[in-house]
Design a protein around this motif. Structure first.
Motif, mmCIF file in Angstrom:
data_model
loop_
_atom_site.group_PDB
_atom_site.id
_atom_site.type_symbol
_atom_site.label_atom_id
_atom_site.label_comp_id
_atom_site.label_asym_id
_atom_site.label_seq_id
_atom_site.Cartn_x
_atom_site.Cartn_y
_atom_site.Cartn_z
ATOM 1 N N PRO A 52 0.800 -1.229 0.000
ATOM 2 C CA PRO A 52 0.000 0.000 0.000
ATOM 3 C C PRO A 52 0.834 1.282 0.000
ATOM 4 N N VAL A 53 1.689 1.469 -0.998
ATOM 5 C CA VAL A 53 2.556 2.655 -1.066
ATOM 6 C C VAL A 53 1.726 3.926 -1.043
ATOM 7 N N GLU A 54 0.597 3.958 -1.762
ATOM 8 C CA GLU A 54 -0.229 5.166 -1.842
ATOM 9 C C GLU A 54 -0.788 5.573 -0.474
ATOM 10 N N MET A 55 -0.880 4.655 0.466
ATOM 11 C CA MET A 55 -1.391 4.959 1.800
ATOM 12 C C MET A 55 -0.487 5.952 2.529
ATOM 13 N N PHE A 56 0.791 5.987 2.192
ATOM 14 C CA PHE A 56 1.744 6.833 2.900
ATOM 15 C C PHE A 56 1.623 8.305 2.526
ATOM 16 N N THR A 57 0.895 8.638 1.462
ATOM 17 C CA THR A 57 0.698 10.041 1.087
ATOM 18 C C THR A 57 -0.470 10.654 1.853
ATOM 19 N N PRO A 86 -1.190 10.172 8.484
ATOM 20 C CA PRO A 86 -0.644 8.952 9.101
ATOM 21 C C PRO A 86 -1.735 8.156 9.826
ATOM 22 N N PRO A 87 -1.847 6.867 9.501
ATOM 23 C CA PRO A 87 -2.817 6.026 10.204
ATOM 24 C C PRO A 87 -2.411 5.875 11.667
ATOM 25 N N LYS A 88 -3.361 5.506 12.513
ATOM 26 C CA LYS A 88 -3.027 5.399 13.929
ATOM 27 C C LYS A 88 -2.449 4.049 14.327
ATOM 28 N N HIS A 89 -2.678 2.996 13.515
ATOM 29 C CA HIS A 89 -2.174 1.677 13.879
ATOM 30 C C HIS A 89 -0.745 1.476 13.359
ATOM 31 N N LEU A 90 0.096 0.918 14.201
ATOM 32 C CA LEU A 90 1.499 0.677 13.864
ATOM 33 C C LEU A 90 1.637 -0.157 12.587
ATOM 34 N N LYS A 91 0.772 -1.149 12.401
ATOM 35 C CA LYS A 91 0.863 -2.020 11.230
ATOM 36 C C LYS A 91 0.699 -1.245 9.921
ATOM 37 N N ASP A 92 -0.004 -0.103 9.974
ATOM 38 C CA ASP A 92 -0.231 0.706 8.781
ATOM 39 C C ASP A 92 0.793 1.834 8.618
ATOM 40 N N ARG A 93 1.531 2.148 9.680
ATOM 41 C CA ARG A 93 2.548 3.216 9.617
ATOM 42 C C ARG A 93 3.939 2.675 9.326
ATOM 43 N N SER A 94 4.123 1.385 9.471
ATOM 44 C CA SER A 94 5.432 0.763 9.322
ATOM 45 C C SER A 94 5.950 0.897 7.889
ATOM 46 N N LEU A 95 7.275 0.979 7.743
ATOM 47 C CA LEU A 95 7.893 0.946 6.418
ATOM 48 C C LEU A 95 7.751 -0.439 5.798
ATOM 49 N N CYS A 102 4.314 -6.095 1.708
ATOM 50 C CA CYS A 102 5.326 -5.735 0.714
ATOM 51 C C CYS A 102 6.475 -6.735 0.809
ATOM 52 N N THR A 103 7.151 -6.978 -0.310
ATOM 53 C CA THR A 103 8.370 -7.787 -0.251
ATOM 54 C C THR A 103 9.548 -6.883 0.090
ATOM 55 N N GLY A 104 9.522 -5.644 -0.417
ATOM 56 C CA GLY A 104 10.530 -4.647 -0.075
ATOM 57 C C GLY A 104 10.014 -3.774 1.053
ATOM 58 N N CYS A 105 10.570 -2.551 1.157
ATOM 59 C CA CYS A 105 10.142 -1.603 2.181
ATOM 60 C C CYS A 105 9.744 -0.288 1.520
ATOM 61 N N VAL A 106 8.792 0.407 2.123
ATOM 62 C CA VAL A 106 8.304 1.667 1.575
ATOM 63 C C VAL A 106 9.285 2.773 1.988
ATOM 64 N N LEU A 107 9.927 3.399 0.986
ATOM 65 C CA LEU A 107 10.935 4.429 1.243
ATOM 66 C C LEU A 107 10.709 5.625 0.318
ATOM 67 N N GLY A 156 3.968 -9.369 13.289
ATOM 68 C CA GLY A 156 4.188 -8.111 12.580
ATOM 69 C C GLY A 156 5.291 -8.275 11.571
ATOM 70 N N CYS A 157 5.678 -7.153 10.956
ATOM 71 C CA CYS A 157 6.763 -7.165 9.976
ATOM 72 C C CYS A 157 7.716 -6.015 10.285
ATOM 73 N N THR A 158 8.952 -6.160 9.861
ATOM 74 C CA THR A 158 9.945 -5.112 10.041
ATOM 75 C C THR A 158 10.759 -4.999 8.767
#
Length: 166
Positions: free
Chosen positions: A62-67, A70-79, A104-109, A156-158
């Motif tokens: 969900p790259v478009e979510m980052f524009t 900021p969502p309140k849940h950690l799972k949605d704010r994570s890179l 994501c397989t990569g990270c949102v940057l 979760g994911c990191t």
């Protein structure tokens, strides 16, 4: 300390350590297992997190979510954002649970002033060992006992450096 003292000490630790053995490790009729499991889980083990909405059949990074705000849940704010899928283990209590799945397989940057999924990094699952109670048939082949078992569950994911060799 001689061998008898060591064995006695080990036996006492096993009996006295909270959460190491079930108080009701006796054989029970199948209709009584659910109540016994709920009592045991409440008294010895943490409640799992609530409000975990499972993912639908199709999902994407969900790259478009980052524009957006900021969502309140950690799972949605994570890179390395994640969602949840529901799992079932019929012969365990609880029989259903949720596990994390990296979106994501990569990270949102941010690269060149744009949000992208970068594959220079990887999304990696974060796992936690959780206790479930497994239903096991007793010797009489009519009743069951509950045995605590540890299961590795993704929570979760990191974002991590890519796993590659130079």
């Amino acid at each position: 300390m001689d061998i008898k003292q060591i064995l006695l000490f080990g036996l006492l630790v096993g009996l006295l350590a909270p959460g190491w053995s079930l108080r009701s490790n006796r054989c029970l009729p199948e209709q009584d297992l659910k109540d016994a499991a709920e009592r045991e889980l409440r008294s010895h083990f943490r409640e799992p997190p609530q409000n975990q909405t499972p993912l639908g059949p199709s999902y994407s990074c969900p790259v478009e979510m980052f524009t957006q705000q900021p969502p309140k849940h950690l799972k949605d704010r994570s890179l390395s954002p994640w969602g949840y899928v529901r799992e079932t283990m019929e012969d365990h209590f609880p029989s259903t649970y949720t596990r994390a799945l990296c979106l994501c397989t990569g990270c949102v940057l941010i690269q060149n002033s744009q949000l992208v999924e970068s594959h220079d990094y990887n999304s990696a699952l974060v796992v936690q060992s959780m206790v479930f109670l497994k239903k096991e048939l007793c010797r009489d082949k009519k009743k069951y006992r509950l045995k605590p078992v540890r299961v590795e569950v993704a929570v979760g994911c990191t974002c991590t450096r890519a796993n590659s060799t130079p």
